[in-house]
Design an enzyme around this catalytic site. Structure first.
Site, short mmCIF file in Angstrom:
data_model
loop_
_atom_site.label_atom_id
_atom_site.label_comp_id
_atom_site.label_asym_id
_atom_site.label_seq_id
_atom_site.Cartn_x
_atom_site.Cartn_y
_atom_site.Cartn_z
N CYS A 21 56.52 -66.12 -22.10
CA CYS A 21 57.21 -64.67 -23.06
C CYS A 21 56.46 -64.70 -24.13
O CYS A 21 55.64 -65.58 -24.41
CB CYS A 21 58.59 -64.36 -23.01
SG CYS A 21 59.09 -65.98 -24.21
N CYS A 23 56.89 -68.63 -26.04
CA CYS A 23 56.18 -69.04 -26.12
C CYS A 23 54.89 -68.93 -26.53
O CYS A 23 54.39 -70.03 -26.73
CB CYS A 23 55.69 -69.06 -23.93
SG CYS A 23 57.26 -68.68 -23.37
N ASP A 36 33.47 -43.16 -21.15
CA ASP A 36 32.20 -43.35 -21.22
C ASP A 36 31.65 -42.11 -20.08
O ASP A 36 32.63 -41.54 -19.63
CB ASP A 36 32.21 -44.29 -20.18
CG ASP A 36 31.09 -44.60 -18.97
OD1 ASP A 36 29.60 -45.08 -19.94
OD2 ASP A 36 30.65 -44.47 -18.23
N ASP A 38 34.33 -47.32 -16.17
CA ASP A 38 34.04 -46.64 -15.04
C ASP A 38 32.81 -48.59 -14.19
O ASP A 38 33.22 -49.02 -13.34
CB ASP A 38 33.59 -46.32 -13.80
CG ASP A 38 32.24 -45.57 -13.37
OD1 ASP A 38 31.82 -46.05 -14.62
OD2 ASP A 38 31.98 -45.10 -12.42
#
Length: 723
Positions: free
Chosen positions: A13, A16, A418, A617
């Site tokens: 988490c 941490c 894009d 992509d």
């Protein structure tokens, strides 16, 4: 100053992350430290004269975590899979055993079999809850002890003390013959939080694979020309100045310049642009791009980590390592909540003992405080909303990699699209068929498809696809000849057929003035023009372009209604970019963007204070996807883009961008509501427990009620309309 990166095993988490960052920064000589939860890694800059790597690693290990020294990407992947598998095993065993304890306790089941003076049912409850709490939940207690040694407390501290106290008190009650036993409370709390951590670990995704897959695009060997011989050598032995031979269909090994030959090179993996690029001696070529149709030689100018591909990989790593500005609300609350609850529990015990002189009464009140305040609902607030949100997304073709991705989408100001493969189909398509008088479109297409059938060029494929779409059979062609970068030639029934760009037709001694007006029109529309001639006479032309996707216009319009601006970015020329943007309804266009520079454009927008979502992509989109506040990758794109994105759209539909952002906002709003109600239950119930109005069983019921409300609120996401 020296910079290092290393893996950290065991983080579950954001607390941490905070704990490890603080510990590293406390090491003398450390200038900066950024711990990345998604990558499970730390990036540290330090003064070598003041400290070393071992001391930095020790700062992490003293908190109960392990340092991953593995550098091989595949081995790191195996380590991460092993970690998730271990968490899953603990969670499901704990859930199973806790369920047995709940049935025995809540059903008040007694077996009538005595061991000494104790019913076997009670001993079984004690044994199973002990296994759940101390074995499967051992990480809570280990980390609690290690953080306590550093005078710190986190969620593990409260979970550990709450479950241990419930267990110890229940054992005390069992031995003392008291009726108040809460074995199921500690077991259920531990089991549910373990289950939540498993779902969290499972949903983190595989962001680290992006760089690994990037490097796999390159070649392993290269053909070096030495005198009259060609010697194949490993790619890491190629040095600047080497002359390399690349045959048709092979990848370019490194970055450099063409020396001899001419060819078309497919740079789509790098630029995302579908059209091959004509290359002649002196032109720049880039590693991992594909040589289509010519045998060429090149001189190596950039090798190893200096290549464009390696630089893109480096940018992805840097963007992924940078710390996200949003931290998990549950951990921010717990930073204050945990110490306060511990103090209240202790104060409750002391207050009751002073007032009653009864240890039992004091323990009961203190346990009630700990149980009612135990962060079960806080622990479930985020995972349950994330589970429902990601599940709803999956049904809609929206793959959300982790809860952090949902947080990133909570406020987006601008979506940067894009062009190629995102707003457009990503491949050339015939848009115009122009036939001269006396020639039908069917005849023209049949002849064009006949000669282009023999070519591997993407433009040829577009013509052949148009013939298939219209169910037109290609005309029989003989004597096919490919003229690299210009066009093709062949014969039909003895008559010469020539097809290619307008210049090629002119160079072939054919007058194309009959189509001058149409050629100029197609050129003004930023379309690629193919002219076809038969027997020295022009008979027609084709306009070819990368066409816009059907729902791009709807996507831009929906985002505008939601108050989100759309921008298009592309490596293409200004005219083509403006034409596509106008069709899509986009006003803001960034054209002529070099490979790898899209991330810089995203940074410029972020510098203006805007929250940016990037949609792409291609391989060259990966750094921008990682740099953006929210990276959305088209599932129809490259693996690299998909790995670098926070959200993947399976169907590659721009309209799903709008749905994804709306889903992220709805889910994040639900997380906020969950945290409020979870915290509200605790705040309202703690005073009641402290003053003795709630015994531990009622406190456990209140705690369970808060969990039920959190889960129920999360399930409401399923009913939300997003489109």
């Amino acid at each position: 100053m020296k910079k290092i990166n290393f893996g950290i095993v065991g983080m579950h988490c954001a607390s941490c992350v905070t704990l490890n960052e603080q510990s590293i920064k406390e090491v003398k000589g450390v200038k900066s430290a950024s711990v990345n939860f998604a990558m499970r890694s730390a990036a540290v800059e330090f003064d070598e004269s003041a400290t070393n790597e071992n001391e930095i690693h020790a700062a992490v290990e003293k908190n109960g975590y392990k340092v991953d020294h593995e550098t091989d990407p595949m081995m790191k992947m195996e380590h991460q899979h092993g970690e998730v598998k271990a968490i899953r095993g603990n969670a499901f065993w704990a859930i199973g055993l806790a369920a047995v304890v709940v049935v025995l306790a809540m059903g008040n089941i007694r077996m009538g079999v005595l061991f000494g003076s104790y019913d076997f049912s009670l001993l079984l409850q004690a044994t199973l809850s002990g296994i759940v709490i101390f074995w499967f939940g051992r990480e809570f207690h280990v980390r609690m002890l290690k953080t306590a040694r550093n005078f710190r407390a986190d969620m593990d501290t409260l979970v550990s003390i709450g479950t241990i106290t419930a267990f110890v008190f229940s054992v005390y009650s069992l031995i003392a013959g008291l009726p108040e036993m809460y074995f199921e409370t500690g077991a259920v709390i531990a089991a549910l939080i373990l289950l939540g951590r498993y779902f969290e670990a499972k949903s983190r995704g595989v962001a680290g694979m992006a760089v690994q897959k990037l490097m796999q695009l390159g070649v392993r060997t290269a053909r070096v020309v030495r005198g009259a011989e060609e010697v194949e050598v490993p790619i890491d032995q190629v040095v600047v100045g080497d002359v390399l031979r690349i045959r048709p269909g092979e990848k370019i090994p490194v970055d450099g310049a063409m020396v001899s030959g001419d060819t078309n090179i497919d740079e789509s993996m790098l630029t995302g642009e579908s059209m091959p690029v004509k290359k002649i001696p002196g032109d720049a070529v880039f590693g991992a791009t594909l040589n289509i149709d010519g045998s060429i030689t090149m001189r190596a100018e950039k090798v190893g980590s200096d290549t464009v591909l390696a630089q893109i990989a480096k940018m992805v790593m840097e963007a992924q390592t940078e710390k996200a500005p949003i931290e998990r609300l549950a951990d921010r609350i717990s930073a204050v909540f945990v110490p306060v609850v511990l103090g209240l529990a202790l104060a409750t015990f002391l207050g009751w003992y002073i007032a009653t002189q009864s240890v039992a009464a004091s323990i009961i009140a203190a346990v009630a405080v700990l149980v009612v305040a135990c962060p079960c609902a806080l622990g479930l607030a985020t995972p349950t909303a994330v589970m429902v949100g990601t599940g709803e997304g999956a049904k809609r073709g929206i793959l959300i990699k982790n809860g952090s991705s949902l947080e990133k989408g909570k406020k987006i100001d601008v979506v940067v699209f894009d062009k190629t493969g995102t707003l457009t189909e990503g491949k050339p398509k015939v848009t115009d068929v122009v036939a001269v008088s006396g020639v039908s479109e069917s005849e023209l297409i049949a002849l064009a498809a006949g000669i282009e059938t023999f070519s591997e060029h993407p433009l040829a494929h577009a013509v052949c696809e148009e013939a298939k779409r219209r169910s037109i059979s290609p005309a029989p062609i003989t004597g096919f000849v490919n003229v690299a970068g210009k066009g093709v030639e062949g014969k039909k029934e003895g008559k010469k057929v020539v097809m290619g760009n307008a210049r090629f037709i002119e160079e072939s001694g054919i007058d194309n003035s009959i189509l001058k007006v149409e050629i100029e029109r197609l050129g003004a529309e930023a379309k690629t023009i193919l002219v076809i001639a038969e027997d020295k006479k022009v008979i027609g032309a084709f306009g070819v372009a990368d066409t816009i996707k059907e729902d791009s216009v709807r996507a831009v319009a929906a985002l505008r209604v939601a108050g989100i601006r759309s921008t298009m970015i592309t490596g293409d020329n200004e005219a083509t970019a403006r034409a596509i943007a106008k069709t899509a309804g986009i006003d803001d266009v960034i054209a002529h963007v070099l490979p790898g520079a899209k991330a810089e454009e995203v940074k410029k927008l972020q510098a203006k204070g805007l929250k940016v979502a990037f949609v792409g992509d291609g391989v060259n989109d990966a750094p921008a996807l990682a740099q953006a506040d929210l990276g959305i990758a088209m599932g129809t794109g490259t693996d690299i883009a998909i790995e670098a994105g926070d959200i993947v759209l399976v169907k590659g539909s721009p309209l799903k961008v709008y749905e994804a952002i709306m889903l992220a906002q709805v889910t994040f709003k639900t997380i906020r509501q969950n945290l409020f109600w979870a915290f509200f239950y605790n705040v309202a119930a703690i005073p009641l427990a402290a003053f003795g109005f709630l015994n531990p069983m009622i406190a456990a019921t209140a705690m369970a009620a808060s969990s039920v409300s959190v889960v129920g609120n999360s399930l409401r996401i399923r009913g939300k309309r997003l489109d």
